[in-house]
Motif scaffolding. Structure first.
Motif, PDB file in Angstrom:
ATOM      1  N   VAL A   1     -50.816 -59.336 -48.318  1.00  0.00           N
ATOM      2  CA  VAL A   1     -51.129 -58.590 -47.187  1.00  0.00           C
ATOM      3  C   VAL A   1     -51.798 -57.240 -47.789  1.00  0.00           C
ATOM      4  O   VAL A   1     -51.257 -56.571 -48.667  1.00  0.00           O
ATOM      5  CB  VAL A   1     -49.599 -58.234 -46.537  1.00  0.00           C
ATOM      6  N   VAL A   2     -52.824 -57.222 -47.180  1.00  0.00           N
ATOM      7  CA  VAL A   2     -53.748 -55.898 -47.915  1.00  0.00           C
ATOM      8  C   VAL A   2     -53.865 -54.755 -46.679  1.00  0.00           C
ATOM      9  O   VAL A   2     -54.551 -55.263 -45.652  1.00  0.00           O
ATOM     10  CB  VAL A   2     -55.115 -56.461 -48.283  1.00  0.00           C
ATOM     11  N   VAL A   3     -53.390 -53.648 -47.158  1.00  0.00           N
ATOM     12  CA  VAL A   3     -53.532 -52.635 -46.354  1.00  0.00           C
ATOM     13  C   VAL A   3     -54.387 -51.547 -46.834  1.00  0.00           C
ATOM     14  O   VAL A   3     -54.172 -50.879 -47.779  1.00  0.00           O
ATOM     15  CB  VAL A   3     -51.987 -51.597 -45.933  1.00  0.00           C
ATOM     16  N   GLU A   4     -55.755 -51.228 -46.186  1.00  0.00           N
ATOM     17  CA  GLU A   4     -56.718 -50.225 -46.540  1.00  0.00           C
ATOM     18  C   GLU A   4     -56.851 -49.096 -45.889  1.00  0.00           C
ATOM     19  O   GLU A   4     -57.050 -49.415 -44.714  1.00  0.00           O
ATOM     20  CB  GLU A   4     -57.947 -51.092 -47.118  1.00  0.00           C
ATOM     21  N   SER A   5     -56.789 -48.005 -46.403  1.00  0.00           N
ATOM     22  CA  SER A   5     -57.247 -46.931 -45.608  1.00  0.00           C
ATOM     23  C   SER A   5     -57.883 -45.802 -46.276  1.00  0.00           C
ATOM     24  O   SER A   5     -58.056 -45.624 -47.576  1.00  0.00           O
ATOM     25  CB  SER A   5     -55.561 -45.990 -45.355  1.00  0.00           C
ATOM     26  N   ALA A   6     -58.729 -45.281 -45.652  1.00  0.00           N
ATOM     27  CA  ALA A   6     -59.776 -44.452 -46.255  1.00  0.00           C
ATOM     28  C   ALA A   6     -60.339 -43.300 -45.087  1.00  0.00           C
ATOM     29  O   ALA A   6     -60.377 -43.426 -43.890  1.00  0.00           O
ATOM     30  CB  ALA A   6     -61.129 -45.079 -46.489  1.00  0.00           C
ATOM     31  N   PRO A   7     -60.587 -42.022 -45.535  1.00  0.00           N
ATOM     32  CA  PRO A   7     -61.177 -41.072 -44.530  1.00  0.00           C
ATOM     33  C   PRO A   7     -62.306 -41.620 -44.055  1.00  0.00           C
ATOM     34  O   PRO A   7     -63.183 -42.076 -44.568  1.00  0.00           O
ATOM     35  CB  PRO A   7     -61.346 -39.928 -45.557  1.00  0.00           C
ATOM     36  N   SER A   8     -62.490 -41.411 -42.523  1.00  0.00           N
ATOM     37  CA  SER A   8     -63.820 -41.755 -41.836  1.00  0.00           C
ATOM     38  C   SER A   8     -64.885 -40.816 -42.204  1.00  0.00           C
ATOM     39  O   SER A   8     -64.477 -39.706 -42.484  1.00  0.00           O
ATOM     40  CB  SER A   8     -63.466 -42.036 -40.282  1.00  0.00           C
ATOM     41  N   ALA A   9     -65.922 -41.400 -41.961  1.00  0.00           N
ATOM     42  CA  ALA A   9     -67.205 -40.479 -42.250  1.00  0.00           C
ATOM     43  C   ALA A   9     -67.007 -39.525 -41.270  1.00  0.00           C
ATOM     44  O   ALA A   9     -66.480 -39.419 -39.949  1.00  0.00           O
ATOM     45  CB  ALA A   9     -68.509 -41.418 -42.127  1.00  0.00           C
ATOM     46  N   ALA A  10     -68.022 -38.198 -41.494  1.00  0.00           N
ATOM     47  CA  ALA A  10     -68.025 -37.134 -40.446  1.00  0.00           C
ATOM     48  C   ALA A  10     -68.741 -37.528 -39.128  1.00  0.00           C
ATOM     49  O   ALA A  10     -68.225 -36.940 -38.090  1.00  0.00           O
ATOM     50  CB  ALA A  10     -68.570 -36.039 -40.995  1.00  0.00           C
ATOM     51  N   THR A  11     -69.437 -38.478 -39.072  1.00  0.00           N
ATOM     52  CA  THR A  11     -70.247 -39.003 -37.790  1.00  0.00           C
ATOM     53  C   THR A  11     -69.607 -40.102 -37.231  1.00  0.00           C
ATOM     54  O   THR A  11     -70.394 -40.494 -36.211  1.00  0.00           O
ATOM     55  CB  THR A  11     -71.560 -39.108 -38.186  1.00  0.00           C
ATOM     56  N   THR A  12     -68.700 -40.797 -37.756  1.00  0.00           N
ATOM     57  CA  THR A  12     -67.970 -41.876 -37.302  1.00  0.00           C
ATOM     58  C   THR A  12     -67.759 -41.821 -35.759  1.00  0.00           C
ATOM     59  O   THR A  12     -68.127 -42.891 -34.869  1.00  0.00           O
ATOM     60  CB  THR A  12     -66.718 -42.499 -37.934  1.00  0.00           C
ATOM     61  N   ILE A  13     -66.993 -40.844 -35.198  1.00  0.00           N
ATOM     62  CA  ILE A  13     -66.434 -40.674 -33.753  1.00  0.00           C
ATOM     63  C   ILE A  13     -67.774 -40.232 -33.062  1.00  0.00           C
ATOM     64  O   ILE A  13     -67.906 -40.975 -31.882  1.00  0.00           O
ATOM     65  CB  ILE A  13     -65.491 -39.654 -33.832  1.00  0.00           C
ATOM     66  N   SER A  14     -68.850 -39.399 -33.480  1.00  0.00           N
ATOM     67  CA  SER A  14     -69.739 -39.265 -32.745  1.00  0.00           C
ATOM     68  C   SER A  14     -70.549 -40.447 -32.474  1.00  0.00           C
ATOM     69  O   SER A  14     -71.061 -40.558 -31.363  1.00  0.00           O
ATOM     70  CB  SER A  14     -70.793 -38.126 -33.422  1.00  0.00           C
ATOM     71  N   ASP A  15     -70.819 -41.365 -33.698  1.00  0.00           N
ATOM     72  CA  ASP A  15     -71.599 -42.450 -33.532  1.00  0.00           C
ATOM     73  C   ASP A  15     -71.230 -43.367 -32.345  1.00  0.00           C
ATOM     74  O   ASP A  15     -71.802 -44.168 -31.698  1.00  0.00           O
ATOM     75  CB  ASP A  15     -71.696 -43.165 -34.805  1.00  0.00           C
ATOM     76  N   TYR A  16     -69.626 -43.600 -32.583  1.00  0.00           N
ATOM     77  CA  TYR A  16     -69.013 -44.651 -31.733  1.00  0.00           C
ATOM     78  C   TYR A  16     -69.162 -43.876 -30.183  1.00  0.00           C
ATOM     79  O   TYR A  16     -69.407 -44.776 -29.307  1.00  0.00           O
ATOM     80  CB  TYR A  16     -67.507 -44.588 -32.037  1.00  0.00           C
ATOM     81  N   LEU A  17     -69.046 -42.704 -29.717  1.00  0.00           N
ATOM     82  CA  LEU A  17     -69.216 -42.130 -28.731  1.00  0.00           C
ATOM     83  C   LEU A  17     -70.439 -42.313 -28.024  1.00  0.00           C
ATOM     84  O   LEU A  17     -70.864 -42.747 -26.723  1.00  0.00           O
ATOM     85  CB  LEU A  17     -68.728 -40.517 -28.413  1.00  0.00           C
ATOM     86  N   THR A  18     -71.483 -41.902 -28.831  1.00  0.00           N
ATOM     87  CA  THR A  18     -73.010 -42.261 -28.486  1.00  0.00           C
ATOM     88  C   THR A  18     -73.263 -43.718 -28.179  1.00  0.00           C
ATOM     89  O   THR A  18     -73.972 -43.899 -27.058  1.00  0.00           O
ATOM     90  CB  THR A  18     -73.909 -41.865 -29.705  1.00  0.00           C
TER      91      THR A  18
END
Length: 496
Positions: free
Chosen positions: A188-205
Motif C-alpha cells: 500500500v503506497v501513500v504518496e503526498s506532495a505540495p501541489s504546484a502554485a497553479t494547480t487549482i487555477s489550471d483546474y478551474l480554468t
C-alpha cells in the motif's frame, strides 16, 4: 461513548534463537564452540599436529566476536556490517549504483530503469469486462504487478463502529491472501506532495462552466488565488504482486498467465469497498510510466496531471531518470534528492487506528510511504506461529536451567507468541510486515529539513525507522512498492 479500540501484539520473528540472538547467530555461535571441540577430538584421536588448534580457536573467536558484537548504525552485527560494506564497495567498483542514460539512443536498450528496477517492463491488457489496464512484468522472476488506485473514505467523520468494521474487513481481506497461491505480497503506497502554485487555477480554468454566474466565478477564482501553493496532492495505490506460475494448472502461454492474473485481481478488487476505500480502477501502462517519471524527476510533477488527463502514453524509456547517483546518505536522481528509511521496530504498546496519520499526512515536502505485507500460505501459517511459540518456551526453560529470572519483556514476548498462535487457530491470517519511507526535495539545501520532518513524524507514529545507509537506491525502489528487498539476496550477479 464507547472506548476507542486499540491494536497491537506484533512481534519480530525469533525462532529458536537463544536470548537476544537470532537463529542464524545462534547457529554460528554453536558452530564456533562445536568446531574446535570436534577438531580437538580428531587431533587427539588421529595424532594430527597440535599447531592447528590455536589457529582454529582464533578463527572461532574472531567469528564469534563479529557475530555477537552489534553495529548500531546498520542495526546488525559487525559481520553483517562488514558484508554490507564489501557488497557496497563491489557495487561501486562495478558502477552498479550509478545510472546515466543517453538522451539520443540509436539502438534499443534492454534496461530502461536503474538498479534493482531494471528487469521491469510494462504490459497492456484488458480485464474480463474489456477495460484496459497495465501490468509490470519482471523479466527475471516472471512476477506481474497490478496497481489499483484507491480513494480512502477516511476516519475523520466516521463513527467508531464503522471504523472498527472497516478495519475488521481489512484484516479479513489480508487473511484471505493466504488462500491465493499466486499472491506473493502486496504493498500500500501513500504518496503526498505540495501541489504546484497553479494547480487549482489550471483546474478551474479547464472545468469552470462558461455560463456560470458571475458571483460564483469570482468566488471560486478568489478562493483559488488565496490558496495558491498551499494545497497538497495525495494518491493511494494498492500494488498486487502475483506469480502466475504458481497457478494450478500452471499456465503455459503468456495469454494464460495474464488471464490468471486478471482473475485474481478481479476477486481481490471486489472486496476492497468493504475496507473503507473506493476503487478508482486499475492503473494503465501509461500511469505506471507517469508515476515513475514523477518519482525520479519531481520538477516535472506539475505537468503530469495534464498528461494523465490527456491519456498521454509516455514511452517506457522516459519513465526512468536520465542520471542517478547513489551516495552513502542520499540518492540523487535528475531534479530530486531523496532519503529513504526502512522499518526497524513496531510500537511496543497498544495503538489506535490513527497511529500512522502523522506519517502519511501531507506536509511541506514530498513523502512516500510504502507498507508491505507478505502473507504466509494458509497451510504454513500454523507451523510458523507454532515455531515461534515453541521458541519462546525453549528460551524460558533454558533461562530456568541457567538460574535466570524471567523479565517483563520475556513474559510479554511469550504472551504475544502464544496469542498469535491462538488467533491463527481461530482463523486470523499470518504475515510479515515492513515499511519504507522516502522523502524527496528539489533543492539539496532543504534535505536536512525534510529528513528532520520525516523522523519527527515517525516518532509521533511510534515507529522506529533506520536510514538505508549505503543502499539509498534500494530504499527508494522499495518505497515505490515494486520490489521486496529481502529477495535481492537471492539474485545472481547479472541481475544485481
Amino acid at each position: 461513548m464507547s472506548k476507542p479500540r486499540t491494536y497491537g501484539g506484533w512481534r519480530p520473528r525469533k525462532g529458536f534463537g537463544v536470548g537476544f540472538l537470532t537463529e542464524l547467530q545462534t547457529a554460528v555461535l554453536a558452530g564456533c564452540i562445536g568446531m574446535p571441540l570436534a577438531l580437538w577430538i580428531a587431533t587427539t584421536s588421529f595424532g594430527l599436529p597440535m599447531v592447528i588448534m590455536p589457529i582454529a580457536v582464533g578463527v572461532a573467536a574472531l567469528t564469534a566476536a563479529l557475530t555477537l558484537i552489534p553495529n548500531r548504525t546498520h542495526g546488525t552485527s559487525l559481520a553483517g556490517a562488514l558484508a554490507l560494506f564489501l557488497r557496497t564497495a563491489t557495487a561501486r567498483r562495478h558502477r552498479w549504483m550509478d545510472w546515466e542514460r543517453e538522451v539520443f539512443t540509436r539502438h534499443p536498450r534492454g534496461r530502461e530503469l536503474p538498479g534493482v528496477l531494471a528487469p521491469l517492463m510494462p504490459l497492456s491488457t484488458q480485464d474480463g469486462l474489456g477495460q484496459p489496464y497495465g501490468l509490470l512484468w519482471c523479466r527475471r522472476t516472471g512476477r506481474m504487478t497490478a496497481a489499483i488506485e484507491l480513494a480512502p473514505v477516511g476516519l475523520a467523520l466516521a463513527d467508531q463502529d464503522r471504523a472498527d468494521a472497516w478495519i475488521g474487513n481489512w484484516a479479513a481481506w489480508k487473511a484471505a491472501l493466504g488462500y491465493e497461491p499466486m499472491v506473493e505480497w502486496i504493498s500500500v503506497v501513500v504518496e503526498s506532495a505540495p501541489s504546484a502554485a497553479t494547480t487549482i487555477s489550471d483546474y478551474l480554468t479547464t472545468n469552470l462552466a462558461p455560463d456560470a454566474p458571475t458571483i460564483a466565478r469570482e468566488t471560486l477564482l478568489e478562493v483559488a488565488d488565496a490558496h495558491r501553493g498551499t494545497t497538497a496532492e495525495i494518491s493511494v495505490r494498492l500494488n498486487l504482486h502475483l506469480q502466475p506460475n504458481r497457478a494450478r494448472p500452471q499456465p503455459r502461454t503468456d495469454a494464460d498467465r495474464v488471464a490468471e492474473v486478471s482473475r485474481v485481481c478481479g476477486a481481490l478488487e471486489a472486496d476492497l469497498p468493504l475496507c473503507g476505500v473506493a476503487s478508482l480502477g486499475r492503473a494503465s501502462a501509461a500511469h505506471f510510466a507517469l508515476w515513475l517519471r514523477g518519482a525520479y524527476d519531481p520538477a516535472s510533477r506539475s505537468e503530469l496531471p495534464r498528461l494523465r488527463e490527456e491519456e498521454h502514453l509516455l514511452a517506457w524509456r522516459e519513465a526512468g531518470p536520465v542520471t542517478a547517483r547513489t551516495h552513502y546518505d542520499h540518492y540523487w536522481h535528475d531534479s530530486g534528492w531523496s532519503v529513504s528509511w526502512a522499518l526497524e521496530a513496531l510500537p511496543n504498546q497498544l495503538v489506535t487506528s490513527t497511529i500512522l496519520a502523522p506519517l502519511t499526512a501531507p506536509g511541506r515536502y514530498h513523502r512516500r510511504v510504502s507498507v508491505n505485507y507478505q502473507a504466509f500460505p494458509a497451510d504454513a501459517a500454523a507451523d510458523a506461529v507454532g515455531r515461534e511459540a515453541a521458541g519462546t518456551t525453549f528460551r524460558r526453560r533454558l533461562r530456568r536451567r541457567r538460574g535466570l529470572d524471567d523479565t517483563a519483556r520475556h513474559r510479554l514476548d511469550e504472551a504475544r507468541a502464544n496469542q498469535a498462535a491462538d488467533e491463527e487457530a481461530h482463523g486470523a491470517g499470518v504475515g510479515l510486515w515492513t515499511l519504507y519511507v522516502t522523502t524527496t526535495v528539489t533543492d539539496p539545501d532543504h534535505l536536512p529539513d525534510a529528513v528532520a520532518d520525516v523522523e519527527s513524524r515517525a516518532r509521533a507514529a511510534k515507529l522506529q525507522l533506520r536510514r538505508c545507509w549505503g543502499w539509498q537506491h534500494v530504499g527508494f525502489a522499495a518505497s515505490l512498492g515494486l520490489i521486496y528487498p529481502s529477495e535481492l539476496r537471492r539474485r545472481d550477479r547479472r541481475a544485481r
